[in-house]
Design an enzyme around this catalytic site. Structure first.
Site: not given
Ligand code: THU
Length: 160
Positions: A62, A64, A73, A75, A112, A115
């Site tokens: 991920n 940010e 994210c 994925e 999530c 994704c």
């Molecule tokens: N996140 C992911 O990378 N994948 C997911 O399926 C759920 C959330 C990341 C997004 C964000 O950077 C952090 O986790 C908190 O939500």
């Protein structure tokens, strides 16, 4: 009126050692990717690794952003990279791991909703199910034989 019941099947492995060897290796790539996450805001580090039918492994973490919705994210970082680098390859398996700096994640953390929708696009496109393994930082690993299991009633090109 009739009632429709939707069922999904998941398999749960107690330890990494129980996984097939190539998936243990894939999860290792996901863990390495997780360690490279850029998550200064959520402190939630996620890694994803994809095994392609050309035997390549593509991973992502991920990423940010101070403008929160501009982040991505793990994925989707991985799946978009795979689509961009090997547009003709099919995704065989995906491994996901998530670790929080606020608490220890010991249960499987599923992808999530956004994704799941993105993974669905590739599963529909390639017409072959993508097996998905997901875990926390430690503990049990869950496996779904297909993205469809994680996103019933998928919205896809058939509706357009
Ligand atoms: N996140 C992911 O990378 N994948 C997911 O399926 C759920 C959330 C990341 C997004 C964000 O950077 C952090 O986790 C908190 O939500």
């Amino acid at each position: 009126m009739k009632k429709i019941k939707i069922e999904s099947t998941l398999y749960v492995y107690d330890t990494l050692e129980e996984l097939p060897e190539n998936i243990q290796n894939l999860m290792k790539h996901a863990i390495e990717a997780r360690e490279k996450a850029y998550a200064p805001y959520s402190k939630f580090h996620v890694g994803a690794a994809l095994l392609l039918d050309n035997e390549e492994i593509i991973s992502g973490s991920n990423q940010e952003n101070a403008s929160y919705p501009s982040g991505l994210c793990a994925e989707r970082t991985a799946i978009f990279y795979a689509g961009a680098k090997y547009p003709k390859a099919k995704i065989v398996s995906m491994a996901i791991t998530a670790a929080s700096q606020n608490q220890k994640t010991t249960t499987p953390i599923p992808p999530c909703g956004a994704c799941r929708q993105s993974i669905a696009e590739y599963e529909v496109k390639q017409e072959v199910p993508i097996e998905i393994y997901f875990m926390g930082q430690s503990g049990k690993i869950a496996k779904s034989d297909s993205l469809a299991n994680l996103l019933p009633l998928v919205f896809d090109k058939a509706s357009l």
